[in-house]
Design an enzyme around this catalytic site. Structure first.
Site, PDB file in Angstrom:
ATOM      1  N   ILE A  80      -0.115  -1.985   7.753  1.00 31.09           N
ATOM      2  CA  ILE A  80      -1.014  -1.794   8.898  1.00 31.09           C
ATOM      3  C   ILE A  80      -2.405  -1.538   8.326  1.00 31.09           C
ATOM      4  CG2 ILE A  80      -1.594  -0.517  10.986  1.00 31.09           C
ATOM      5  CD1 ILE A  80       1.227   0.477  11.204  1.00 31.09           C
ATOM      6  N   ASP A  81      -3.279  -2.508   8.421  1.00 32.35           N
ATOM      7  CA  ASP A  81      -4.656  -2.287   8.023  1.00 32.35           C
ATOM      8  C   ASP A  81      -5.423  -1.863   9.271  1.00 32.35           C
ATOM      9  OD1 ASP A  81      -6.760  -2.321   6.077  1.00 32.35           O
ATOM     10  OD2 ASP A  81      -7.596  -4.014   7.184  1.00 32.35           O
TER      11      ASP A  81
ATOM     12  N   ASP B 299      -6.187  -4.673   0.870  1.00 35.34           N
ATOM     13  CA  ASP B 299      -7.167  -4.811   1.950  1.00 35.34           C
ATOM     14  C   ASP B 299      -7.798  -6.204   1.958  1.00 35.34           C
ATOM     15  OD1 ASP B 299      -7.124  -1.992   2.773  1.00 35.34           O
ATOM     16  OD2 ASP B 299      -8.173  -1.591   0.900  1.00 35.34           O
TER      17      ASP B 299
ATOM     18  N   GLU C 180       0.814  -1.217   0.000  1.00 31.57           N
ATOM     19  CA  GLU C 180       0.000   0.000   0.000  1.00 31.57           C
ATOM     20  C   GLU C 180       0.844   1.261   0.000  1.00 31.57           C
ATOM     21  OE1 GLU C 180      -3.546   2.231   2.534  1.00 31.57           O
ATOM     22  OE2 GLU C 180      -2.575   0.474   3.376  1.00 31.57           O
TER      23      GLU C 180
ATOM     24  N   THR D 173      -4.898   1.864  10.207  1.00 35.42           N
ATOM     25  CA  THR D 173      -3.954   2.883  10.688  1.00 35.42           C
ATOM     26  C   THR D 173      -4.631   3.892  11.616  1.00 35.42           C
ATOM     27  OG1 THR D 173      -2.587   2.673   8.709  1.00 35.42           O
ATOM     28  CG2 THR D 173      -2.340   4.686   9.985  1.00 35.42           C
TER      29      THR D 173
ATOM     30  N   ASP E 192      -0.608  -5.125   3.066  1.00 35.10           N
ATOM     31  CA  ASP E 192      -1.030  -3.936   3.803  1.00 35.10           C
ATOM     32  C   ASP E 192      -0.270  -3.968   5.124  1.00 35.10           C
ATOM     33  OD1 ASP E 192      -2.257  -1.830   5.107  1.00 35.10           O
ATOM     34  OD2 ASP E 192      -4.242  -2.298   4.326  1.00 35.10           O
TER      35      ASP E 192
END
Length: 284
Positions: free
Chosen positions: A106-107, A232, A77, A109, A104
């Site tokens: 940190i999905d 995602d 990402e 954030t 991702d």
């Protein structure tokens, strides 16, 4: 034919081991940074946040992956410009890749920034456009959700299975509040307004990958959201499918890496789920 396929089969376990190791190491590091990030920026909108921790997590994962598999492609990402057009183009640019890691870092954030403990690391590996390994790691609960194509899905070593609710009225459904306020958010709000009276209840944790993992684990009956990206959904899509569930776009077409408007469920209530969204004109 068997000779051509053998390298992929032989290395399958190492693919999974690397994905697990990357997720665990990134998650451990992210957890140490909770409440301790230095820089907060916005991307596509004021609700689309990024910190140096997101970028550091992605670099950590990318370095580990390419150390083991230097000829594989990587889509993360934080390496893509904000906005749906840039996301679609970045995926298109990698469409010819034999092996593509989709990450991702940190999905969730926004949750991380506020110390709200619902964020995950999401790592998927696609082979010729099909996801074959999916890992979602929740560092705050130390829960690892793992799926391998054709081999089932597991959470912390325990086999996962989707829930058994057969009706909307008995279903617990999740969704999100998209950062795109012009297109995605209004559609999602129409879906929320339509579904809320029809389901047992709605939830929103702020992490699409975690929602997908929870559908796979039977903790949620279904999940939908408008305007997501490949990073995602890729890992979570395999988790759901390998747990016996269904993942489509919001119009019922089969999932692929380019899907942005997603619906995932235990399969038993997928048709009325999609119908409710369609009646509300909340599908695209």
């Amino acid at each position: 034919m068997s000779d051509q396929r053998e390298p992929s089969v032989v290395s399958g376990k190492s693919f999974t081991a690397v994905a697990i190791n990357c997720a665990a190491k990134a998650g451990e590091w992210i957890k140490t940074k909770l409440g301790n990030y230095n820089r907060l920026d916005t991307k596509y909108s004021s609700h689309d946040l990024v910190t140096e921790v997101d970028k550091g997590s992605e670099q950590l994962i990318k370095k580990l992956v390419l150390t083991h598999f230097p000829h594989h492609s990587f889509l993360g990402e934080e390496g893509v410009e904000p906005g749906p057009e840039a996301s679609a183009q970045a995926l298109a640019d990698k469409s010819e890749a034999e092996y593509l890691w989709i990450v991702d870092p940190i999905d969730g954030t926004t949750n991380f920034v506020h110390g709200f403990p619902f964020f995950v690391v999401s790592i998927a590996l696609a082979y010729k456009g099909e996801v074959i390994v999916g890992v979602v790691y929740d560092p705050m609960k130390d829960e690892l959700f793992l799926a391998e194509k054709g081999k089932g899905a597991y959470v912390s070593g325990k086999r996962m299975q989707v829930s058994k609710e057969e009706t909307l009225s008995s279903s617990l459904i999740a969704t999100g509040f998209p950062a795109d306020h012009l297109y995605a958010l209004p559609l999602n709000l129409k879906g929320i307004q339509a579904l809320a009276p029809q389901v047992r209840n709605l939830r929103s944790s702020g992490s699409a990958a975690l929602h997908m993992a929870y559908v796979a684990a039977g903790r949620l009956t279904g999940f939908w959201e408008i305007g997501l990206n490949s990073w995602d959904l890729a890992a979570g899509s395999l988790l759901v499918q390998e747990s016996g569930g269904i993942v489509t776009d919001t119009q019922g077409k089969s999932y692929h890496l380019g899907v942005r408007n997603v619906a995932a469920s235990n399969g038993l209530m997928h048709e009325p789920f999609l119908k409710a969204l369609a009646v509300a004109e909340a599908t695209e």
